[in-house]
Design a protein around this motif. Structure first.
Motif, PDB file in Angstrom:
ATOM      1  N   ARG A   1      -0.842  47.774   2.170  1.00  0.00           N
ATOM      2  CA  ARG A   1      -1.296  48.658   1.087  1.00  0.00           C
ATOM      3  C   ARG A   1      -2.688  49.218   1.381  1.00  0.00           C
ATOM      4  NH1 ARG A   1       1.482  44.640  -1.855  1.00  0.00           N
ATOM      5  NH2 ARG A   1      -0.415  43.437  -2.257  1.00  0.00           N
ATOM      6  N   GLU A   2      -3.537  48.402   2.009  1.00  0.00           N
ATOM      7  CA  GLU A   2      -4.869  48.879   2.376  1.00  0.00           C
ATOM      8  C   GLU A   2      -4.787  49.977   3.436  1.00  0.00           C
ATOM      9  OE1 GLU A   2      -7.227  45.552   3.613  1.00  0.00           O
ATOM     10  OE2 GLU A   2      -6.873  44.426   1.776  1.00  0.00           O
ATOM     11  N   VAL A   3      -3.893  49.793   4.409  1.00  0.00           N
ATOM     12  CA  VAL A   3      -3.707  50.805   5.448  1.00  0.00           C
ATOM     13  C   VAL A   3      -3.220  52.111   4.825  1.00  0.00           C
ATOM     14  CG1 VAL A   3      -2.337  51.462   7.465  1.00  0.00           C
ATOM     15  CG2 VAL A   3      -3.306  49.156   7.308  1.00  0.00           C
ATOM     16  N   GLN A   4      -2.273  52.024   3.893  1.00  0.00           N
ATOM     17  CA  GLN A   4      -1.762  53.236   3.258  1.00  0.00           C
ATOM     18  C   GLN A   4      -2.840  53.944   2.452  1.00  0.00           C
ATOM     19  OE1 GLN A   4       1.967  51.907   1.250  1.00  0.00           O
ATOM     20  NE2 GLN A   4       2.953  53.340   2.656  1.00  0.00           N
ATOM     21  N   ALA A   5      -3.733  53.182   1.829  1.00  0.00           N
ATOM     22  CA  ALA A   5      -4.828  53.805   1.092  1.00  0.00           C
ATOM     23  C   ALA A   5      -5.748  54.574   2.043  1.00  0.00           C
ATOM     24  CB  ALA A   5      -5.616  52.743   0.328  1.00  0.00           C
TER      25      ALA A   5
END
Length: 337
Positions: free
Chosen positions: A276-280
């Protein structure tokens, strides 16, 4: 003595196996060329040929650039016919992918742009162009705009790579290809890649059985080019990142926001929370890319993965046609002779 005989026998069997594999690979390449002729035409760009598939009529002409992968022009098989129903549309295979002859030149974004421009010109295609690029194809079409900007009227970037993506997600990154997989993919001559193609290349959503069979048939040669392009990713991004001024050209950036699958998380060696952090971060970088044009738009696709053109081809078609409509409604685009 017995040990020497056993070793010699084993070596003979191994040698015969390698020879049989190499012969089968040559037969496989002959059958690939026979059973899967290139869609469109083979364009001579000066001693080597580029496969170019252009359909439809109208202006501007939409030009599709695939991401890093072995499927060349077939990466757009679910999108090209729909766009060609409304305007002229062309997909092609970069040098060394699918039907296109390999290039002896280093893999650079400028070389890709020059090859594409030469193929379009020699095939009689003329701008203005709407350039569409997916993944690393995004930097490729931005580089095309840098060198042939007078012919580019608009762009659509489909989950594109960002010039600074490595630096920004460095703590999440792992080697994309293991040493073992690199060795396997470089053994295309041995028949091993052809044997493993059904596992290496599963059928994607909205991909026809015929197309996936064609991609598998050419995989032993296409994979070598994919590795070459992958090794050149850093300079490709650096070259594309030197040009971020798209002026007032209409631009649409599409971002895949479907949660990473377990397989994808395992491949990246990260947790779902890190995913989720990568997608953000990915969304943030795409916000920036959309800002490279004063007419940039950023659209999030919550149900699509990285290969948006297969997961949600309708979204790509709508984005392309929206840019086509803006180009048609705007002032005439001056195209260099």
């Amino acid at each position: 003595m017995n040990a020497l005989r056993i070793a010699a026998t084993m070596a003979a069997f191994i040698g015969l196996g390698v020879l049989a594999g190499a012969i089968c690979e040559q037969v496989g390449r002959y059958r690939a060329a026979r059973d899967f002729p290139p869609p469109g035409q083979m364009v001579d760009i000066g001693g080597r040929r580029i496969q170019l598939d252009c359909r439809g009529t109208g202006s501007p002409t939409v030009v599709f650039e695939s991401g890093q992968g072995p499927d060349g022009s077939l990466a757009w098989s679910a999108v090209l016919p729909e766009v060609a129903a409304h305007t002229r549309a062309c997909a092609y295979s970069r040098a060394g992918l699918m039907w296109s002859d390999p290039s002896g030149e280093p893999s650079t974004a400028r070389q890709v742009a020059q090859d594409l421009h030469a193929a379009l010109q020699r095939a009689g295609e003329r701008g203005p162009y709407v350039m569409v690029g997916q993944s690393i194809g995004g930097p490729y079409v931005v580089t095309f705009t840098r060198y042939f900007g007078a012919e580019v009227a608009g762009l659509v970037l489909v989950d594109p790579s960002h010039p600074e993506q490595a630096a920004r997600v460095v703590r999440y990154m792992t080697e994309s290809r293991s040493l073992l997989s690199r060795i396997v993919l470089n053994l295309g001559w041995s028949g091993l890649v052809r044997l493993m193609a059904p596992v290496l290349l599963p059928q994607a959503n909205h991909q026809s059985a015929h197309d996936v069979q064609a991609v598998r048939a050419f995989a032993p040669t296409s994979f070598r080019t994919e590795l070459k392009e992958g090794d050149a990713t850093e300079p490709t991004l650096a070259e594309a990142g030197a040009f971020r001024e798209l002026g007032d050209r209409p631009l649409v950036v599409l971002t895949a926001m479907a949660p990473y699958t377990e397989r994808e998380l395992h491949g990246m060696k990260i947790t779902s929370a890190q995913g989720r952090e990568v997608q953000a971060l990915w969304k943030e970088m795409h916000d920036e890319i959309a800002g490279w044009s004063t007419r940039g738009t950023h659209r999030l696709l919550p149900d699509a993965g990285h290969d948006i053109q297969f997961d949600d081809p309708g979204a790509v078609v709508r984005a392309v046609l929206s840019v086509v409509a803006q180009v048609r409604a705007g002032a005439p685009v001056r195209v260099s002779p």
